[in-house]
Design a protein around this motif. Structure first.
Motif, PDB file in Angstrom:
ATOM      1  N   THR A  80      96.734  48.788  54.672  1.00  0.00           N
ATOM      2  CA  THR A  80      95.580  49.350  54.002  1.00  0.00           C
ATOM      3  C   THR A  80      94.289  48.412  54.294  1.00  0.00           C
ATOM      4  O   THR A  80      93.343  48.612  54.294  1.00  0.00           O
ATOM      5  CB  THR A  80      95.771  49.409  52.730  1.00  0.00           C
ATOM      6  N   ALA A 129      90.979  49.143  55.871  1.00  0.00           N
ATOM      7  CA  ALA A 129      89.640  48.977  55.044  1.00  0.00           C
ATOM      8  C   ALA A 129      88.751  48.113  55.656  1.00  0.00           C
ATOM      9  O   ALA A 129      87.293  48.288  55.468  1.00  0.00           O
ATOM     10  CB  ALA A 129      90.040  48.570  53.570  1.00  0.00           C
ATOM     11  N   LEU A 181      92.381  56.474  54.974  1.00  0.00           N
ATOM     12  CA  LEU A 181      92.469  56.208  53.484  1.00  0.00           C
ATOM     13  C   LEU A 181      92.046  57.576  52.883  1.00  0.00           C
ATOM     14  O   LEU A 181      92.441  57.779  51.545  1.00  0.00           O
ATOM     15  CB  LEU A 181      91.351  55.437  53.014  1.00  0.00           C
ATOM     16  N   TRP A 182      91.595  58.582  53.422  1.00  0.00           N
ATOM     17  CA  TRP A 182      90.950  59.689  52.827  1.00  0.00           C
ATOM     18  C   TRP A 182      90.884  60.821  53.865  1.00  0.00           C
ATOM     19  O   TRP A 182      90.324  60.575  54.927  1.00  0.00           O
ATOM     20  CB  TRP A 182      89.654  59.215  52.251  1.00  0.00           C
ATOM     21  N   ARG A 233      97.089  56.858  51.760  1.00  0.00           N
ATOM     22  CA  ARG A 233      96.886  57.489  50.182  1.00  0.00           C
ATOM     23  C   ARG A 233      98.156  57.894  49.617  1.00  0.00           C
ATOM     24  O   ARG A 233      98.779  59.125  50.195  1.00  0.00           O
ATOM     25  CB  ARG A 233      95.583  58.435  50.279  1.00  0.00           C
ATOM     26  N   TRP A 250      96.738  53.564  46.823  1.00  0.00           N
ATOM     27  CA  TRP A 250      96.806  53.391  48.375  1.00  0.00           C
ATOM     28  C   TRP A 250      98.281  52.559  48.503  1.00  0.00           C
ATOM     29  O   TRP A 250      98.141  51.578  48.040  1.00  0.00           O
ATOM     30  CB  TRP A 250      95.433  52.833  49.094  1.00  0.00           C
ATOM     31  N   HIS A 280      93.322  47.367  47.181  1.00  0.00           N
ATOM     32  CA  HIS A 280      92.443  48.303  46.376  1.00  0.00           C
ATOM     33  C   HIS A 280      90.943  47.765  46.335  1.00  0.00           C
ATOM     34  O   HIS A 280      89.979  48.576  46.322  1.00  0.00           O
ATOM     35  CB  HIS A 280      92.899  48.818  44.984  1.00  0.00           C
ATOM     36  N   VAL A 298      89.671  48.770  49.688  1.00  0.00           N
ATOM     37  CA  VAL A 298      89.271  50.226  49.709  1.00  0.00           C
ATOM     38  C   VAL A 298      87.705  50.200  49.070  1.00  0.00           C
ATOM     39  O   VAL A 298      87.010  51.075  49.413  1.00  0.00           O
ATOM     40  CB  VAL A 298      90.281  50.786  48.838  1.00  0.00           C
ATOM     41  N   ILE A 299      87.547  49.689  47.850  1.00  0.00           N
ATOM     42  CA  ILE A 299      85.978  49.695  47.361  1.00  0.00           C
ATOM     43  C   ILE A 299      85.154  49.136  48.211  1.00  0.00           C
ATOM     44  O   ILE A 299      84.132  49.876  48.626  1.00  0.00           O
ATOM     45  CB  ILE A 299      86.338  48.992  45.850  1.00  0.00           C
ATOM     46  N   SER A 340      84.692  51.675  51.421  1.00  0.00           N
ATOM     47  CA  SER A 340      83.965  52.992  50.730  1.00  0.00           C
ATOM     48  C   SER A 340      82.690  52.812  50.366  1.00  0.00           C
ATOM     49  O   SER A 340      82.002  53.697  50.595  1.00  0.00           O
ATOM     50  CB  SER A 340      84.865  53.646  49.717  1.00  0.00           C
ATOM     51  N   ALA A 380      88.184  55.357  44.753  1.00  0.00           N
ATOM     52  CA  ALA A 380      88.548  53.908  44.610  1.00  0.00           C
ATOM     53  C   ALA A 380      88.046  53.271  43.405  1.00  0.00           C
ATOM     54  O   ALA A 380      89.009  52.468  42.927  1.00  0.00           O
ATOM     55  CB  ALA A 380      87.953  53.297  45.925  1.00  0.00           C
ATOM     56  N   TYR A 424      91.032  51.663  40.801  1.00  0.00           N
ATOM     57  CA  TYR A 424      90.815  50.545  40.352  1.00  0.00           C
ATOM     58  C   TYR A 424      90.684  50.269  38.764  1.00  0.00           C
ATOM     59  O   TYR A 424      91.359  49.322  38.105  1.00  0.00           O
ATOM     60  CB  TYR A 424      89.537  49.706  40.992  1.00  0.00           C
TER      61      TYR A 424
END
Length: 435
Positions: A57, A61, A89-90, A103, A110, A129, A132-133, A136, A154, A158
């Motif tokens: 991940t 990311a 991720l999505w 995911r 994740w 995570h 991931v933020i 994204s 995300a 979180y």
């Protein structure tokens, strides 16, 4: 230094042109990363996918982040490559109802990785995570398909699972089902949470149609709160950042004394983190002031002190140029190998301090470390940066084999060309890139 000429190389259009070219070379090197089914493969020394590491991940990311930046920079093909990473991720078409390999559609959040057979690893980490933020938010700024929905998800995960409002800090590690929380608390996940929170705040304020200022202020406040705590802990520890804590946020200085070279939780002070926190403090200070707020502590003073201690402890301390990986709490080197991300963060921190203060000393250090990078860290034959060198400055792979991703190297080409606020994706989107 708004409106003033930056010192040294930082003020030279020719150097900015070199940084731009190098950034594009890095993005070209990494273009084979897409993994079958979505996500990013770990890259080997020549930029080929290494399936033995699975699909992770944080790597996915990071690659989504840098190729979304590439799209914002106008690099042809970068947007499509960002989408390949985001697909891990999505599901851009089906959203929350779709399937993406990283995911967890049952428990949310994740997985840290899936192996080559598609089996997910156990546990959920703040570190992953936070990235991931970041990914994204950057992809949302770049207008990538499905990115805004991923960003909302995300932030929600979180906020529900990793943010501890009472502590004003993130927790670190859950089991896969989010039923059991580990007692460990760590600075690494908190550090990347700061970057993620600042990026999220900027995107919420800049990209969303309703200019979501209230939520933007909330995520900004979280970042500033973490920064204030880390500055306080570091000040009490001779400006060496404490890395490891227990569930009550009591410092655990001897944590992993038997695993000194751990890639994520090494023993002692991590030189690169002192430099990275220095830079983040400057971003936090600029972000607060841009919002008309007073930072909760002397962030600039703390940034200078962290930088000075990390340089004194880490740079050229064993007879050869380079930054050692870690030291003990008196500043004595523990792991003498050199990791590529440390000089990347050194140049970025020096650039940020030069931008914040105008002091030519920081610009001189910036140039010194780029010379060092060009001498031994850049791989002039195969491309990208050697991710690890031994204490003789020869390529090694005991901690970081291959050339896993581009995140730190690309960041080192952007920080010197951007203001300290807003964060990278928003600044590039707003046309604030210098040169």
């Amino acid at each position: 230094m708004s409106g003033q000429q930056l010192p040294g190389w930082l003020g030279q259009p020719t150097h900015r042109a070199w940084l731009d070219e190098h950034c594009r070379d890095l993005l070209a090197f990494g273009q084979l990363f897409p993994a079958e089914g979505g996500g990013a493969a770990w890259l080997d020394e020549v930029g080929e996918p290494d399936p033995s590491h699975g699909v992770q991940t944080w790597i996915t990311a990071r690659m989504a982040h840098v190729y979304s930046l590439g799209h914002l920079l106008g690099v042809p093909g970068a947007g499509a490559l960002a989408d390949e990473a985001l697909a891990g991720l999505w599901d851009a078409e089906d959203g929350a109802d779709g399937e993406a390999p990283l995911r967890d559609s049952v428990n949310g959040g994740w997985f840290s990785k899936v192996d080559s057979g598609g089996t997910p690893a156990e546990g959920k980490a703040c570190y992953d995570h936070a990235f991931v933020i970041l990914a994204s938010s950057t992809a949302t700024a770049a207008g990538r398909p499905g990115a805004a929905a991923l960003f909302d998800e995300a932030l929600s995960v979180y906020e529900q699972r990793f943010w501890d409002e009472a502590a004003g800090m993130p927790v670190d590690t859950w089991d896969t089902a989010f039923t059991t929380l580990d007692d460990y608390r760590g600075i690494n996940g908190a550090m990347h949470s700061v970057e993620a929170c600042l990026a999220a705040s900027d995107v919420l304020a800049d990209v969303y149609d309703d200019d979501d200022d209230e939520r933007a202020a909330l995520w900004r406040a979280r970042a500033l709160g973490i920064l204030a705590k880390v500055a306080d802990w570091s000040s009490a520890n001779s400006w060496r950042v404490p890395e490891h804590f227990d569930s009550s946020w009591s410092v655990q200085l001897e944590y992993n004394a038997d695993k000194k070279a751990d890639p994520f939780k090494p023993y002692g002070a991590t030189i690169g983190h002192g430099l990275e926190w220095s830079r983040l403090l400057l971003h936090g200070d600029a972000t607060a002031r841009a919002a008309g707020e007073v930072p909760p502590a002397d962030f600039v003073g703390a940034a200078k002190a962290l930088f000075a201690q990390a340089v004194a402890d880490g740079w050229h301390v064993d007879g050869r140029p380079g930054f050692v990986y870690t030291t003990d709490w008196s500043g004595k080197p523990v792991v003498r190998d050199r990791m590529h991300w440390v000089p990347a963060e050194a140049t970025a921190a020096a650039a940020a301090l030069a931008i914040a203060t105008g002091a030519p000393t920081y610009a001189a250090q910036y140039a010194l470390w780029w010379d060092h990078i060009a001498d031994v860290v850049l791989d002039h034959e195969e491309g990208s940066w050697h991710h690890q060198l031994d204490e003789r400055n020869l390529p090694s792979g005991t901690v970081w084999p291959g050339k896993a991703d581009l995140y730190h190297a690309v960041g080192a080409t952007l920080v010197p060309r951007l203001p300290l606020a807003p964060s990278q994706a928003t600044a590039v989107r707003q046309g604030l890139l210098r040169g």
